[in-house]
Enzyme design. Structure first.
Site, short mmCIF file in Angstrom:
data_model
loop_
_atom_site.label_atom_id
_atom_site.label_comp_id
_atom_site.label_asym_id
_atom_site.label_seq_id
_atom_site.Cartn_x
_atom_site.Cartn_y
_atom_site.Cartn_z
N CYS A 40 0.84 -1.21 0.00
CA CYS A 40 0.00 0.00 0.00
C CYS A 40 0.87 1.26 0.00
CB CYS A 40 -0.91 -0.04 1.23
SG CYS A 40 -1.82 1.48 1.56
N HIS A 41 0.27 2.38 -0.36
CA HIS A 41 1.00 3.65 -0.42
C HIS A 41 1.60 4.05 0.92
CE1 HIS A 41 0.15 4.95 -4.47
NE2 HIS A 41 -0.96 4.26 -4.35
N THR A 42 0.94 3.70 2.00
CA THR A 42 1.43 4.12 3.31
C THR A 42 2.77 3.45 3.62
OG1 THR A 42 -0.86 4.31 3.96
CG2 THR A 42 0.76 4.42 5.72
N HIS A 62 1.04 -3.63 6.21
CA HIS A 62 -0.16 -3.53 7.05
C HIS A 62 -1.41 -4.05 6.34
CE1 HIS A 62 -0.16 0.07 4.58
NE2 HIS A 62 -1.45 0.15 4.76
N GLU A 63 -1.24 -4.62 5.13
CA GLU A 63 -2.43 -5.12 4.42
C GLU A 63 -2.40 -6.65 4.43
OE1 GLU A 63 -4.16 -2.19 1.23
OE2 GLU A 63 -3.61 -4.02 0.19
N CYS A 92 -11.31 -2.15 20.18
CA CYS A 92 -11.27 -2.80 21.50
C CYS A 92 -12.67 -3.11 22.01
CB CYS A 92 -10.51 -1.93 22.50
SG CYS A 92 -11.45 -0.51 23.12
N CYS A 95 -13.62 1.21 24.58
CA CYS A 95 -13.29 2.63 24.80
C CYS A 95 -14.48 3.51 24.38
CB CYS A 95 -12.03 3.01 24.05
SG CYS A 95 -12.24 3.15 22.26
N CYS A 98 -15.11 3.28 20.64
CA CYS A 98 -15.64 1.99 20.18
C CYS A 98 -17.11 1.85 20.54
CB CYS A 98 -14.84 0.84 20.76
SG CYS A 98 -13.31 0.52 19.87
N CYS A 106 -10.58 3.83 17.46
CA CYS A 106 -10.38 3.22 18.79
C CYS A 106 -9.23 3.93 19.51
CB CYS A 106 -10.06 1.74 18.61
SG CYS A 106 -9.66 0.88 20.15
N ARG A 110 -3.51 3.59 20.79
CA ARG A 110 -3.02 4.55 19.80
C ARG A 110 -1.57 4.98 20.01
NH1 ARG A 110 -6.84 6.56 16.47
NH2 ARG A 110 -5.86 8.47 15.75
N CYS A 169 -6.89 -2.80 4.29
CA CYS A 169 -6.67 -1.35 4.18
C CYS A 169 -7.46 -0.76 3.02
CB CYS A 169 -5.19 -1.02 4.07
SG CYS A 169 -4.89 0.76 3.92
N ARG A 362 -3.12 -3.32 -7.25
CA ARG A 362 -2.45 -3.83 -6.05
C ARG A 362 -1.51 -4.98 -6.41
NH1 ARG A 362 -2.99 -0.15 -3.08
NH2 ARG A 362 -3.72 -0.19 -0.94
N1 LIG Z 1 -8.09 7.38 4.89
C1 LIG Z 1 -7.47 6.20 4.97
O1 LIG Z 1 -7.62 5.49 5.95
C2 LIG Z 1 -6.61 5.75 3.84
C3 LIG Z 1 -6.27 4.40 3.69
C4 LIG Z 1 -5.54 4.03 2.55
C5 LIG Z 1 -5.12 4.97 1.65
N2 LIG Z 1 -5.44 6.28 1.84
C6 LIG Z 1 -5.07 7.34 0.89
O2 LIG Z 1 -6.02 7.36 -0.15
C7 LIG Z 1 -5.43 7.88 -1.32
C8 LIG Z 1 -5.67 6.96 -2.49
O3 LIG Z 1 -5.04 5.71 -2.27
P1 LIG Z 1 -4.90 4.68 -3.48
O4 LIG Z 1 -4.19 3.49 -2.95
O5 LIG Z 1 -6.21 4.49 -4.12
O6 LIG Z 1 -3.91 5.52 -4.43
P2 LIG Z 1 -3.60 5.48 -6.00
O7 LIG Z 1 -2.40 6.31 -6.20
O8 LIG Z 1 -3.58 4.07 -6.47
O9 LIG Z 1 -4.85 6.18 -6.66
C9 LIG Z 1 -4.96 7.57 -6.78
C10 LIG Z 1 -5.65 7.85 -8.09
O10 LIG Z 1 -5.90 9.27 -8.17
C11 LIG Z 1 -5.79 9.63 -9.52
N3 LIG Z 1 -5.60 11.07 -9.65
C12 LIG Z 1 -4.47 11.80 -9.48
N4 LIG Z 1 -4.71 13.10 -9.74
C13 LIG Z 1 -6.03 13.20 -10.07
C14 LIG Z 1 -6.85 14.27 -10.45
N5 LIG Z 1 -6.39 15.53 -10.54
N6 LIG Z 1 -8.15 14.01 -10.71
C15 LIG Z 1 -8.64 12.76 -10.62
N7 LIG Z 1 -7.89 11.69 -10.27
C16 LIG Z 1 -6.59 11.91 -10.01
C17 LIG Z 1 -4.60 8.82 -10.04
O11 LIG Z 1 -4.64 8.70 -11.45
C18 LIG Z 1 -4.82 7.47 -9.33
O12 LIG Z 1 -5.55 6.56 -10.13
C19 LIG Z 1 -3.94 8.09 -0.97
O13 LIG Z 1 -3.77 9.43 -0.59
C20 LIG Z 1 -3.75 7.18 0.20
O14 LIG Z 1 -2.67 7.59 1.02
C21 LIG Z 1 -6.18 6.68 2.90
ZN LIG Z 2 -2.77 1.13 3.53
ZN LIG Z 3 -11.63 1.06 21.35
#
Ligand SMILES: NC(=O)c1ccc[n+]([C@@H]2O[C@H](COP(=O)([O-])OP(=O)(O)OC[C@H]3O[C@@H](n4cnc5c(N)ncnc54)[C@H](O)[C@@H]3O)[C@@H](O)[C@H]2O)c1
Ligand SMILES: [Zn+2]
Ligand SMILES: [Zn+2]
Length: 368
Positions: A40-42, A62-63, A92, A95, A98, A106, A110, A169, A362
């Site tokens: 994943c990106h993170t 983490h996935e 949990c 809390c 939760c 949760c 943390r 994730c 992925r």
């Molecule tokens: N909130 C959470 O808990 C959580 C969990 C996982 C990931 N994320 C975040 O979510 C986001 C997306 O994750 P992902 O794995 O799908 O990423 P990804 O990079 O695979 O997908 C992002 C998409 O956005 C598109 N994009 C870029 N610029 C754009 C624009 N101007 N207009 C429209 N589309 C555009 C890209 O072409 C790409 O397909 C990331 O910022 C990631 O860190 C958040």
């Molecule tokens: Zn992730």
């Molecule tokens: Zn909790």
């Protein structure tokens, strides 16, 4: 026990797959044998050094999905042989958060988790006596991991684990944003910005909620094609005129629900501006760069638009990840379409390269 794991030694350098020592689970902890883990990106965000709260050495990942091997004292909700999905966002069930239906954040572990420790403030990972920190409470780029019981979702044994891991994730984040954070109503018009793992999950979530119209916005035609496969009824190319295009598709009003899944703050603003006056809800899922802020002209809010953020899609992991996996098993979610590459643990850095090249949705590490 000795395990092989991918260690982040130095920010910006490739992960190093090596042998580490993993201690037995203590009270409230579980030893899990990983079967599959998405990249994943993170993980990349931390490996690159861009994450201000990152640390090293640590085992990323983490996935994950796997099988419970052994449990520590007092563990009652999972047992040896159970299939589990790892939760960086634990539940949990006790809390204040939760017990409240409004959030999945949760509070139980943390602080320790954020610093790379298990809840008792120590690590189970080590190398020649030197402690190696855990990552996101999961550290799943490894053959085995020790995790808190409250961070494991027990899922159906029928679910293939190389699909189930995506629910740890990205997929749950997107599905949940539509189902649990925004609670999309049947018959609605929705717009999803971004068609990566999270955005495609949001498209699927809108469809499961019975949305009438789902517009997906991305820069890649290939990804927009995948969005149609998940239920998007319209696909448009992203860019500065995206809001105008969406208003054109919605009688000038905008959508009932919009979702941002890009991590780009300019796109977050577009998500707010393409939400309908009166009641439009913009849900932000993307993680912005350090120090970046979201610009909103207050008039958009005064005229009835609302903004929500969503972490892990608002999913209460132990309760709801098993439900989402069941919906996949019932044929309601096409997870196969998201698994583009299968890798071995030794190829983990290749997973980062594929992600940077936007090659596929992925890459999944297969430990079998
Ligand atoms: N909130 C959470 O808990 C959580 C969990 C996982 C990931 N994320 C975040 O979510 C986001 C997306 O994750 P992902 O794995 O799908 O990423 P990804 O990079 O695979 O997908 C992002 C998409 O956005 C598109 N994009 C870029 N610029 C754009 C624009 N101007 N207009 C429209 N589309 C555009 C890209 O072409 C790409 O397909 C990331 O910022 C990631 O860190 C958040
Ligand atoms: Zn992730
Ligand atoms: Zn909790």
């Amino acid at each position: 026990m000795k395990i092989r794991a991918a260690v982040l030694e130095e920010f910006g350098a490739p992960l190093e797959v090596q042998e580490l020592e993993l201690a037995e689970p203590k009270a409230g902890e579980v030893l899990v044998r990983l079967v599959a883990c998405g990249v994943c990106h993170t993980d990349l965000y931390t490996a690159s050094g861009a994450d201000p709260s990152g640390y090293s050495p640590t085992v990323l990942g983490h996935e994950g999905a796997g099988v419970v091997e052994r449990v520590g004292d007092g563990v009652s909700s999972v047992a040896s042989g159970d299939h589990v999905v790892t939760l960086f966002s634990p539940q949990c069930r006790e809390c204040e958060h939760c017990r409240d239906p409004r959030t999945n954040l949760c509070l139980a572990i943390r602080e320790q988790q954020g610093q790379g420790y298990l809840p008792d403030g120590t690590t189970r990972l080590s190398r020649d006596g030197e402690a190696i920190r855990h990552f996101m409470g999961t550290s799943t780029f490894a053959e085995y991991t020790v995790m808190p019981e409250i961070a494991l979702a027990k899922v159906s044994r029928e679910a293939p684990l190389d699909r189930a891991c995506l629910f740890a994730c990205g997929l749950s984040t997107g599905l949940g944003a539509a189902m649990y954070t925004a609670r999309v109503e049947a018959g609605s018009t929705c717009v999803v910005f971004g068609a990566g793992m999270v955005g495609l999950g949001a498209v699927a979530g809108c469809r499961l909620q019975g949305a009438d119209r789902i517009v997906c916005v991305d820069l890649s035609d290939e990804r927009l094609r995948l969005a149609r496969g998940q239920g998007a009824t319209d696909a448009i190319s992203g860019g500065p005129d995206a809001v105008e295009q969406i208003l054109g598709l919605t009688d000038g009003f905008g959508a009932d629900y919009t979702f941002e899944a890009t991590g780009n703050v300019a796109v977050m603003r577009q998500a707010v501006e393409s939400a309908r006056m009166g009641w439009g809800l913009a849900t932000v899922c993307g993680v912005a760069g350090k120090g970046e802020t979201l610009d909103i002209v207050p008039r958009f809010l005064i005229t009835g638009r609302r903004v929500a953020g969503s972490s892990f899609g608002g999913v209460k992991g132990r309760d709801q990840v098993p439900q989402l996996v069941d919906r996949y098993l019932a044929g309601e979610i096409d997870v196969d379409a998201f698994v583009s590459h299968k890798l071995t643990l030794d190829d983990v850095n290749r997973g980062f390269e594929l992600m940077e090249a936007q090659d596929g949705i992925r890459s999944v590490i297969d430990f079998a």
